[in-house]
Design a protein around this motif. Structure first.
Motif, PDB file in Angstrom:
ATOM      1  N   VAL A 342       0.846  -1.194   0.000  1.00  0.00           N
ATOM      2  CA  VAL A 342       0.000   0.000   0.000  1.00  0.00           C
ATOM      3  C   VAL A 342       0.881   1.243   0.000  1.00  0.00           C
ATOM      4  N   LEU A 343       0.488   2.226  -0.795  1.00  0.00           N
ATOM      5  CA  LEU A 343       1.175   3.516  -0.788  1.00  0.00           C
ATOM      6  C   LEU A 343       1.001   4.165   0.581  1.00  0.00           C
ATOM      7  N   ALA A 344       2.096   4.522   1.243  1.00  0.00           N
ATOM      8  CA  ALA A 344       2.030   5.029   2.606  1.00  0.00           C
ATOM      9  C   ALA A 344       2.018   6.541   2.694  1.00  0.00           C
ATOM     10  N   GLN A 345       2.383   7.204   1.605  1.00  0.00           N
ATOM     11  CA  GLN A 345       2.476   8.665   1.657  1.00  0.00           C
ATOM     12  C   GLN A 345       2.247   9.217   0.256  1.00  0.00           C
ATOM     13  N   GLY A 346       1.679  10.403   0.189  1.00  0.00           N
ATOM     14  CA  GLY A 346       1.436  11.022  -1.108  1.00  0.00           C
ATOM     15  C   GLY A 346       0.200  10.506  -1.806  1.00  0.00           C
ATOM     16  N   ALA A 347      -0.813  10.101  -1.040  1.00  0.00           N
ATOM     17  CA  ALA A 347      -2.011   9.512  -1.632  1.00  0.00           C
ATOM     18  C   ALA A 347      -2.755  10.484  -2.547  1.00  0.00           C
ATOM     19  N   HIS A 348      -2.592  11.790  -2.340  1.00  0.00           N
ATOM     20  CA  HIS A 348      -3.324  12.781  -3.132  1.00  0.00           C
ATOM     21  C   HIS A 348      -2.489  13.331  -4.291  1.00  0.00           C
ATOM     22  N   THR A 349      -1.330  12.731  -4.533  1.00  0.00           N
ATOM     23  CA  THR A 349      -0.461  13.228  -5.611  1.00  0.00           C
ATOM     24  C   THR A 349      -0.290  12.211  -6.726  1.00  0.00           C
ATOM     25  N   VAL A 350      -1.034  11.115  -6.705  1.00  0.00           N
ATOM     26  CA  VAL A 350      -0.905  10.067  -7.709  1.00  0.00           C
ATOM     27  C   VAL A 350      -2.254   9.840  -8.381  1.00  0.00           C
ATOM     28  N   SER A 351      -2.243   8.971  -9.398  1.00  0.00           N
ATOM     29  CA  SER A 351      -3.470   8.702 -10.141  1.00  0.00           C
ATOM     30  C   SER A 351      -3.561   7.220 -10.452  1.00  0.00           C
ATOM     31  N   GLU A 352      -4.755   6.798 -10.870  1.00  0.00           N
ATOM     32  CA  GLU A 352      -5.028   5.400 -11.197  1.00  0.00           C
ATOM     33  C   GLU A 352      -4.112   4.936 -12.327  1.00  0.00           C
ATOM     34  N   GLY A 353      -3.477   3.768 -12.143  1.00  0.00           N
ATOM     35  CA  GLY A 353      -2.625   3.185 -13.162  1.00  0.00           C
ATOM     36  C   GLY A 353      -1.207   3.710 -13.178  1.00  0.00           C
ATOM     37  N   GLN A 354      -0.914   4.742 -12.428  1.00  0.00           N
ATOM     38  CA  GLN A 354       0.436   5.293 -12.406  1.00  0.00           C
ATOM     39  C   GLN A 354       1.403   4.272 -11.839  1.00  0.00           C
ATOM     40  N   ARG A 355       2.596   4.187 -12.464  1.00  0.00           N
ATOM     41  CA  ARG A 355       3.604   3.241 -11.991  1.00  0.00           C
ATOM     42  C   ARG A 355       4.540   3.938 -11.012  1.00  0.00           C
ATOM     43  N   VAL A 356       4.860   3.209  -9.939  1.00  0.00           N
ATOM     44  CA  VAL A 356       5.754   3.738  -8.919  1.00  0.00           C
ATOM     45  C   VAL A 356       6.792   2.680  -8.580  1.00  0.00           C
ATOM     46  N   GLU A 357       7.873   3.145  -7.992  1.00  0.00           N
ATOM     47  CA  GLU A 357       8.923   2.250  -7.487  1.00  0.00           C
ATOM     48  C   GLU A 357       8.786   2.202  -5.960  1.00  0.00           C
ATOM     49  N   ALA A 358       8.424   1.049  -5.428  1.00  0.00           N
ATOM     50  CA  ALA A 358       8.176   0.916  -3.999  1.00  0.00           C
ATOM     51  C   ALA A 358       9.472   1.025  -3.216  1.00  0.00           C
ATOM     52  N   VAL A 359       9.479   1.883  -2.223  1.00  0.00           N
ATOM     53  CA  VAL A 359      10.599   2.004  -1.290  1.00  0.00           C
ATOM     54  C   VAL A 359      10.026   1.913   0.122  1.00  0.00           C
ATOM     55  N   PRO A 360      10.785   1.403   1.102  1.00  0.00           N
ATOM     56  CA  PRO A 360      10.260   1.258   2.472  1.00  0.00           C
ATOM     57  C   PRO A 360       9.857   2.605   3.058  1.00  0.00           C
ATOM     58  N   TYR A 361       8.720   2.578   3.746  1.00  0.00           N
ATOM     59  CA  TYR A 361       8.226   3.799   4.399  1.00  0.00           C
ATOM     60  C   TYR A 361       8.888   3.951   5.751  1.00  0.00           C
ATOM     61  N   ARG A 362       9.384   5.141   6.027  1.00  0.00           N
ATOM     62  CA  ARG A 362       9.993   5.436   7.317  1.00  0.00           C
ATOM     63  C   ARG A 362       9.259   6.625   7.931  1.00  0.00           C
TER      64      ARG A 362
END
Length: 373
Positions: A342-362
C-alpha cells in the motif's frame, strides 16, 4: 540546376530524407521512469487489542464490616492490608453498658425462675386439695392463673437474657470470611453508630480487574469477552482475563459502567489495589485488522480508500473500512488482504494506473525536545 533535380539518384535521396524526417516527427515521447514512492506491506496486527482502559486489581467480593449496635471502640485488632480468618475478632466496643444489661437480665431470669417454682408447687397442692374437696373451685382456678403468669414471666425473662447476651457478643466485630482488610473507616476511641463501617473486607477465590467504562465503550463489552491485564507495578507481566460482570447502571459518582474481569491466573507479586492497564481484545468475529499510517488514507467521494501497488508497480484504488483512528495511524478492518503493498504517503499526488517504485516507508521522527508522539 534543372539537370540536378532531374537526376533519378537525387530524387531518391531526397525522398528518403523526407521519409526519415516524417518518421522522427511521428515518434511518441519516451515514458518517464517510475517515481519512488514510500510503501508498507499489509500485515495483520500482532496484538488484537481494540482499545485499553485503566483498572485496578480487586477481590471478587468486598464487604463493609460494622457493629450491630452503637458504642465506643475500645480497641482494634486488625489494620489495613492484614489477612484475616473467618471468626477472627477485629475490633471491640466498650462492653461496660452491655455488661450491666446482661447482669440485670440474669437477675430477672433467676427471679422469674423462683417465682415459677413457687407457682408450680402451689398449683400441685391446690390440685390435691381440690380432688379431696378441701378448697373451693374458684381458688384452684386462681392458682392456675398465677401459674400461667409465672410461666409467661419466665419466658419473657429468658428472651431478655438471650437478647442481653447477643448485645454483649455484638461488642466484638468478627470477620465473616477469610480475606484482606482493604479499608479502615474508624479508629479506637471513636463513637460509632450501629451499621457504621469500621473496615472493608475483600474476600473470595482468585483476583479480578475492575474498570469503569464510558457508555460508548461498554456497549461493546459483554460477559465472556477476553482481555489482557498488565499491572503497572509489574512491567512485562501480562495476564489473560475474561469479563465476568457488566454493570447495568452507571455509577453516579463518575458516570462509568463498572466491568469486572476474572483473571485466569495470578502471580505471587500481584496485590490488591494495584493499578493496571486492561486491553480488551477485538471479538473473534471482527476478523483481521491492519494498522497503516494516516497518510495512506485517501477519500473516494465519501468512502475511505488506499492505493494498492500491484506486481508491475501500477497503482489501483481500493475502498476500505476504517475501524479506528489513532494519532498518526488508522486501523482498517476490511478491503485489504495480507501481503498487499500500500502507498504510505502522497495519496493525493498520484493517479489510477500510475507506476511507482516501492521504497520502504519510514515515519518522520519526532522533533527534538518533543514527546515522540
Amino acid at each position: 540546376m534543372k539537370d540536378t533535380f532531374a537526376r533519378p539518384s537525387y530524387r531518391l535521396a531526397l525522398a528518403a530524407t523526407c521519409a526519415a524526417l516524417a518518421a522522427c516527427g511521428a515518434r511518441e515521447p519516451a515514458e518517464p521512469p517510475p517515481r519512488p514512492a514510500p510503501t508498507v506491506e499489509v500485515r495483520p496486527d500482532a496484538l488484537a487489542a481494540a482499545w485499553s482502559a485503566p483498572g485496578v486489581i480487586a477481590a471478587p467480593e468486598s464487604t463493609p464490616l460494622s457493629f450491630r449496635q452503637a458504642g465506643l471502640i475500645l480497641r482494634r485488632h486488625a489494620g489495613l492490608g492484614d489477612a484475616v480468618r473467618a471468626g477472627q475478632v477485629l475490633a471491640e466496643l466498650d462492653p461496660g453498658p452491655w455488661r450491666q444489661n446482661l447482669e440485670s437480665a440474669r437477675a430477672e431470669h433467676r427471679a422469674a425462675r423462683e417465682a415459677l417454682d413457687v407457682a408450680e408447687r402451689q398449683w400441685r397442692r391446690d390440685q390435691a386439695q381440690g380432688r379431696e374437696g378441701l378448697i373451693a373451685q374458684a381458688q384452684a382456678e386462681q392458682t392456675r392463673g398465677q401459674l400461667a403468669q409465672a410461666r409467661a414471666r419466665y419466658e419473657q425473662a429468658g428472651q431478655a437474657l438471650a437478647h442481653a447476651r447477643d448485645q454483649m457478643a455484638y461488642t466484638r466485630l468478627v470477620a465473616g470470611h477469610d480475606g484482606v482488610i482493604i479499608a479502615e473507616q474508624a479508629s479506637a476511641g471513636q463513637n460509632v453508630a450501629a451499621g457504621q463501617p469500621v473496615y472493608t473486607l475483600a474476600w473470595g477465590d482468585g483476583l479480578e480487574a475492575v474498570v469503569d467504562l464510558h457508555a460508548r465503550r461498554v456497549a461493546d463489552v459483554e460477559p465472556g469477552r477476553m482481555a489482557e491485564v498488565e499491572p503497572v507495578a509489574l512491567p512485562g507481566v501480562r495476564l489473560s482475563a475474561r469479563v465476568r460482570e457488566v454493570a447495568r447502571a452507571a455509577d453516579p459518582a463518575n458516570l462509568g459502567f463498572r466491568v469486572k474481569l476474572r483473571l485466569d491466573a495470578a502471580v505471587p507479586a500481584l496485590r490488591l489495589g494495584m493499578t493496571a492497564t486492561v486491553r480488551f481484545r477485538a471479538p473473534e468475529s471482527a476478523g483481521a485488522r491492519y494498522t497503516l499510517p494516516t497518510t495512506a488514507l485517501f477519500h473516494q467521494g465519501d468512502r475511505p480508500a488506499v492505493w494498492v501497488v500491484d506486481a508491475k508497480g501500477a497503482l489501483a484504488l481500493r475502498a476500505v473500512e476504517v475501524a479506528a483512528y489513532g494519532a498518526d495511524t488508522v486501523t482498517v478492518s476490511a478491503g485489504l488482504e495480507p501481503g498487499q503493498v500500500v502507498l504510505a504517503q502522497g495519496a493525493h499526488t498520484v493517479s489510477e494506473g500510475q507506476r511507482v517504485e516501492a521504497v520502504p516507508y519510514r515515519p518522520r521522527a519526532a522533533a527534538p525536545g518533543g514527546d515522540g508522539r
